[in-house]
Design a protein around this motif. Structure first.
Motif, PDB file in Angstrom:
ATOM      1  N   GLU A 193       0.799  -1.217   0.000  1.00 25.24           N
ATOM      2  CA  GLU A 193       0.000   0.000   0.000  1.00 25.24           C
ATOM      3  C   GLU A 193       0.833   1.270   0.000  1.00 25.24           C
ATOM      4  O   GLU A 193       0.330   2.346  -0.321  1.00 25.24           O
ATOM      5  CB  GLU A 193      -0.936   0.018   1.218  1.00 25.24           C
ATOM      6  N   PHE A 194       2.120   1.155   0.388  1.00 31.93           N
ATOM      7  CA  PHE A 194       2.929   2.359   0.537  1.00 31.93           C
ATOM      8  C   PHE A 194       3.031   3.156  -0.761  1.00 31.93           C
ATOM      9  O   PHE A 194       2.831   4.368  -0.781  1.00 31.93           O
ATOM     10  CB  PHE A 194       4.330   1.994   1.029  1.00 31.93           C
ATOM     11  N   ASN A 195       3.357   2.462  -1.835  1.00 32.75           N
ATOM     12  CA  ASN A 195       3.505   3.152  -3.112  1.00 32.75           C
ATOM     13  C   ASN A 195       2.205   3.832  -3.537  1.00 32.75           C
ATOM     14  O   ASN A 195       2.198   4.942  -4.077  1.00 32.75           O
ATOM     15  CB  ASN A 195       3.950   2.168  -4.192  1.00 32.75           C
ATOM     16  N   LYS A 196       1.102   3.140  -3.306  1.00 30.74           N
ATOM     17  CA  LYS A 196      -0.205   3.699  -3.643  1.00 30.74           C
ATOM     18  C   LYS A 196      -0.477   4.958  -2.843  1.00 30.74           C
ATOM     19  O   LYS A 196      -0.948   5.968  -3.381  1.00 30.74           O
ATOM     20  CB  LYS A 196      -1.291   2.654  -3.375  1.00 30.74           C
ATOM     21  N   ASP A 197      -0.158   4.923  -1.543  1.00 32.22           N
ATOM     22  CA  ASP A 197      -0.359   6.107  -0.698  1.00 32.22           C
ATOM     23  C   ASP A 197       0.540   7.256  -1.137  1.00 32.22           C
ATOM     24  O   ASP A 197       0.139   8.426  -1.113  1.00 32.22           O
ATOM     25  CB  ASP A 197      -0.074   5.763   0.766  1.00 32.22           C
ATOM     26  N   LEU A 198       1.765   6.939  -1.518  1.00 24.47           N
ATOM     27  CA  LEU A 198       2.708   7.971  -1.956  1.00 24.47           C
ATOM     28  C   LEU A 198       2.209   8.655  -3.226  1.00 24.47           C
ATOM     29  O   LEU A 198       2.311   9.881  -3.372  1.00 24.47           O
ATOM     30  CB  LEU A 198       4.078   7.344  -2.207  1.00 24.47           C
ATOM     31  N   LEU A 223      -5.763  12.939 -11.011  1.00 27.08           N
ATOM     32  CA  LEU A 223      -5.533  11.835 -11.944  1.00 27.08           C
ATOM     33  C   LEU A 223      -4.249  12.042 -12.743  1.00 27.08           C
ATOM     34  O   LEU A 223      -3.456  11.119 -12.924  1.00 27.08           O
ATOM     35  CB  LEU A 223      -6.726  11.699 -12.888  1.00 27.08           C
ATOM     36  N   LEU A 224      -4.023  13.263 -13.205  1.00 25.75           N
ATOM     37  CA  LEU A 224      -2.815  13.554 -13.984  1.00 25.75           C
ATOM     38  C   LEU A 224      -1.567  13.427 -13.115  1.00 25.75           C
ATOM     39  O   LEU A 224      -0.548  12.867 -13.554  1.00 25.75           O
ATOM     40  CB  LEU A 224      -2.906  14.949 -14.596  1.00 25.75           C
ATOM     41  N   CYS A 225      -1.636  13.936 -11.885  1.00 22.66           N
ATOM     42  CA  CYS A 225      -0.496  13.828 -10.973  1.00 22.66           C
ATOM     43  C   CYS A 225      -0.152  12.368 -10.711  1.00 22.66           C
ATOM     44  O   CYS A 225       1.032  11.975 -10.739  1.00 22.66           O
ATOM     45  CB  CYS A 225      -0.807  14.539  -9.657  1.00 22.66           C
ATOM     46  N   GLN A 226      -1.172  11.540 -10.468  1.00 20.68           N
ATOM     47  CA  GLN A 226      -0.951  10.116 -10.258  1.00 20.68           C
ATOM     48  C   GLN A 226      -0.276   9.475 -11.471  1.00 20.68           C
ATOM     49  O   GLN A 226       0.650   8.672 -11.337  1.00 20.68           O
ATOM     50  CB  GLN A 226      -2.289   9.411 -10.014  1.00 20.68           C
ATOM     51  N   SER A 227      -0.765   9.840 -12.627  1.00 25.66           N
ATOM     52  CA  SER A 227      -0.266   9.225 -13.858  1.00 25.66           C
ATOM     53  C   SER A 227       1.201   9.565 -14.100  1.00 25.66           C
ATOM     54  O   SER A 227       1.986   8.702 -14.530  1.00 25.66           O
ATOM     55  CB  SER A 227      -1.120   9.688 -15.046  1.00 25.66           C
ATOM     56  N   ASP A 231       3.411   7.717 -11.467  1.00 26.08           N
ATOM     57  CA  ASP A 231       3.413   6.274 -11.690  1.00 26.08           C
ATOM     58  C   ASP A 231       4.486   5.855 -12.691  1.00 26.08           C
ATOM     59  O   ASP A 231       4.981   4.727 -12.650  1.00 26.08           O
ATOM     60  CB  ASP A 231       2.033   5.826 -12.180  1.00 26.08           C
ATOM     61  N   LEU A 232       4.858   6.754 -13.583  1.00 27.98           N
ATOM     62  CA  LEU A 232       5.902   6.443 -14.556  1.00 27.98           C
ATOM     63  C   LEU A 232       7.242   6.162 -13.885  1.00 27.98           C
ATOM     64  O   LEU A 232       8.068   5.401 -14.405  1.00 27.98           O
ATOM     65  CB  LEU A 232       6.080   7.602 -15.539  1.00 27.98           C
ATOM     66  N   TYR A 233       7.475   6.778 -12.701  1.00 32.07           N
ATOM     67  CA  TYR A 233       8.782   6.721 -12.066  1.00 32.07           C
ATOM     68  C   TYR A 233       8.801   5.900 -10.776  1.00 32.07           C
ATOM     69  O   TYR A 233       9.845   5.333 -10.428  1.00 32.07           O
ATOM     70  CB  TYR A 233       9.270   8.151 -11.793  1.00 32.07           C
ATOM     71  N   ILE A 234       7.654   5.817 -10.084  1.00 32.59           N
ATOM     72  CA  ILE A 234       7.639   5.080  -8.814  1.00 32.59           C
ATOM     73  C   ILE A 234       6.462   4.108  -8.739  1.00 32.59           C
ATOM     74  O   ILE A 234       6.133   3.617  -7.656  1.00 32.59           O
ATOM     75  CB  ILE A 234       7.585   6.049  -7.602  1.00 32.59           C
ATOM     76  N   SER A 285       3.106   7.439 -22.950  1.00 36.37           N
ATOM     77  CA  SER A 285       3.302   6.946 -21.584  1.00 36.37           C
ATOM     78  C   SER A 285       2.253   7.487 -20.610  1.00 36.37           C
ATOM     79  O   SER A 285       1.653   6.717 -19.838  1.00 36.37           O
ATOM     80  CB  SER A 285       4.708   7.302 -21.093  1.00 36.37           C
ATOM     81  N   VAL A 286       2.029   8.786 -20.633  1.00 36.03           N
ATOM     82  CA  VAL A 286       1.029   9.363 -19.729  1.00 36.03           C
ATOM     83  C   VAL A 286      -0.367   8.914 -20.146  1.00 36.03           C
ATOM     84  O   VAL A 286      -1.226   8.657 -19.294  1.00 36.03           O
ATOM     85  CB  VAL A 286       1.129  10.905 -19.716  1.00 36.03           C
ATOM     86  N   GLY A 287      -0.587   8.795 -21.456  1.00 36.63           N
ATOM     87  CA  GLY A 287      -1.887   8.331 -21.945  1.00 36.63           C
ATOM     88  C   GLY A 287      -2.242   6.958 -21.410  1.00 36.63           C
ATOM     89  O   GLY A 287      -3.385   6.697 -21.016  1.00 36.63           O
ATOM     90  N   SER A 288      -1.257   6.049 -21.369  1.00 35.22           N
ATOM     91  CA  SER A 288      -1.520   4.694 -20.862  1.00 35.22           C
ATOM     92  C   SER A 288      -1.828   4.715 -19.374  1.00 35.22           C
ATOM     93  O   SER A 288      -2.665   3.944 -18.886  1.00 35.22           O
ATOM     94  CB  SER A 288      -0.320   3.788 -21.136  1.00 35.22           C
ATOM     95  N   ARG A 289      -1.172   5.634 -18.615  1.00 30.15           N
ATOM     96  CA  ARG A 289      -1.438   5.736 -17.178  1.00 30.15           C
ATOM     97  C   ARG A 289      -2.800   6.368 -16.909  1.00 30.15           C
ATOM     98  O   ARG A 289      -3.486   5.981 -15.961  1.00 30.15           O
ATOM     99  CB  ARG A 289      -0.358   6.559 -16.500  1.00 30.15           C
ATOM    100  N   LEU A 290      -3.212   7.306 -17.729  1.00 25.60           N
ATOM    101  CA  LEU A 290      -4.544   7.895 -17.568  1.00 25.60           C
ATOM    102  C   LEU A 290      -5.617   6.834 -17.773  1.00 25.60           C
ATOM    103  O   LEU A 290      -6.648   6.814 -17.071  1.00 25.60           O
ATOM    104  CB  LEU A 290      -4.738   9.049 -18.555  1.00 25.60           C
ATOM    105  N   GLN A 291      -5.388   5.950 -18.710  1.00 27.73           N
ATOM    106  CA  GLN A 291      -6.323   4.847 -18.928  1.00 27.73           C
ATOM    107  C   GLN A 291      -6.297   3.880 -17.751  1.00 27.73           C
ATOM    108  O   GLN A 291      -7.334   3.330 -17.358  1.00 27.73           O
ATOM    109  CB  GLN A 291      -5.972   4.101 -20.218  1.00 27.73           C
ATOM    110  N   LYS A 292      -5.128   3.696 -17.169  1.00 29.37           N
ATOM    111  CA  LYS A 292      -4.976   2.780 -16.041  1.00 29.37           C
ATOM    112  C   LYS A 292      -5.746   3.270 -14.816  1.00 29.37           C
ATOM    113  O   LYS A 292      -6.434   2.481 -14.151  1.00 29.37           O
ATOM    114  CB  LYS A 292      -3.488   2.636 -15.697  1.00 29.37           C
ATOM    115  N   PHE A 293      -5.624   4.563 -14.506  1.00 29.87           N
ATOM    116  CA  PHE A 293      -6.238   5.095 -13.293  1.00 29.87           C
ATOM    117  C   PHE A 293      -7.634   5.676 -13.526  1.00 29.87           C
ATOM    118  O   PHE A 293      -8.439   5.760 -12.590  1.00 29.87           O
ATOM    119  CB  PHE A 293      -5.349   6.191 -12.685  1.00 29.87           C
ATOM    120  N   GLY A 294      -7.923   6.112 -14.742  1.00 26.47           N
ATOM    121  CA  GLY A 294      -9.203   6.760 -15.025  1.00 26.47           C
ATOM    122  C   GLY A 294     -10.285   5.781 -15.432  1.00 26.47           C
ATOM    123  O   GLY A 294     -10.009   4.685 -15.933  1.00 26.47           O
TER     124      GLY A 294
END
Length: 290
Positions: A160-165, A257-261, A264-267, A195-204
């Motif tokens: 859960e740590f990474n998710k909370d971060l 959502l954008l901040c998370q995405s 997520d690319l780095y951590i 890269s960011v597009g794939s993360r937006l799909q992941k979290f959104g």
């Protein structure tokens, strides 16, 4: 003392060659004597200043002894006390790129890594080096209660740590420093679209093409990014993503959502540089468990 560890090596002194003739000790003795004399002078001046702190001549004399010594870059294990100095830097050993240990007065460097890109499946090129920073107070305030008492083993096993971060409103910055000299701003824009597009799909849960376009449109063709250029992606209070290129702000977007995405690319679970992520987590654990 809590240690921040980075994957860099200290320079090792050369081993003596037994075949070479041994030099006479005269030079060594002379050098040692000189060092002792300098140390004695400095000590005497320091004592004198302590006894008479208002004497400008003594202050000037002591300052002149050390004025030519600047803070060297750090290549290996770092303590929190050492990284508290805004003048110290950490060097990425492969590219020689350096990062300040402290950013914006309060953000601590937690780890650095490399973004590589495959060219025609034949070779990898180093596109940019990156450093991940986080605000000391935010980390301790938001994460210490939950994770501060965990052992190192428990911390590493915690999912859960990474998710909370990534999800919490912690001020963080990812600094990108361009390494590949032929990189264009158009290439950066295209890479983020992917890269960011794939993360937006992941979290959104819905279509986020408009949000992605707002972000990538900040990287206009007019910006030049030669080797050494800096791109700062900062999550600020209220989940505001602020983008700077070589210190100039080019845009800000309020979007959790954008901040998370971006982070997520780095951590995240599948980071650009897995070793860098491991270092960041280890250093965060050290910071939280103080």
């Amino acid at each position: 003392m809590v240690s921040l560890r980075f994957p860099f090596l200290f320079s090792q002194p050369p081993k003596p060659n037994p075949k070479l003739p041994r030099t006479k000790p005269t030079t060594t003795i002379a050098a040692t004597a000189t060092l002792v004399a300098v140390a004695a002078t400095a000590g005497a001046a320091a004592i004198a200043i302590y006894q008479d702190p208002k004497d400008p001549f003594l202050k000037k004399a002591l300052n002149s002894l050390f004025s030519n010594h600047s803070t060297p870059p750090l290549w290996g294990s770092l303590s929190l006390a050492e990284t508290s100095s805004s003048s110290s830097t950490v060097v990425e050993s492969k590219t020689g790129v350096s990062f300040p240990s402290v950013l914006d007065d309060s953000k601590r460097l937690l780890g650095i890594g490399l973004r590589k890109k495959s060219v025609l499946g034949l070779k990898n090129i180093d596109v940019y080096a990156f450093g991940v920073y986080a605000d000391d107070d935010d980390i301790k305030k938001i994460l210490s209660d939950k994770y501060g008492k965990l052992s190192n083993t428990e911390f590493k096993e915690n999912k859960e740590f990474n998710k909370d971060l990534i999800e919490n409103d912690i001020c963080m910055t990812v600094r990108l420093q361009i390494v590949y000299s032929r990189l264009s701003i158009r290439s950066v824009r295209s890479a983020f679209e992917e890269s960011v597009g794939s993360r937006l799909q992941k979290f959104g849960e819905s279509d986020n093409k408009e949000l992605l376009q707002r972000f990538t449109s900040q990287f206009k063709d007019e910006y030049k990014i030669p080797r050494g250029s800096l791109i700062d992606l900062s999550r600020e209070r209220g989940h505001v993503l602020r983008t700077r290129i070589d210190g100039k702000e080019v845009g800000s977007i309020q979007s959790k959502l954008l901040c998370q995405s971006i982070l997520d690319l780095y951590i995240g679970e599948d980071p650009f540089d897995r070793k860098a992520k491991e270092d960041i987590e280890e250093n965060l654990a050290s910071l939280i468990q103080k």
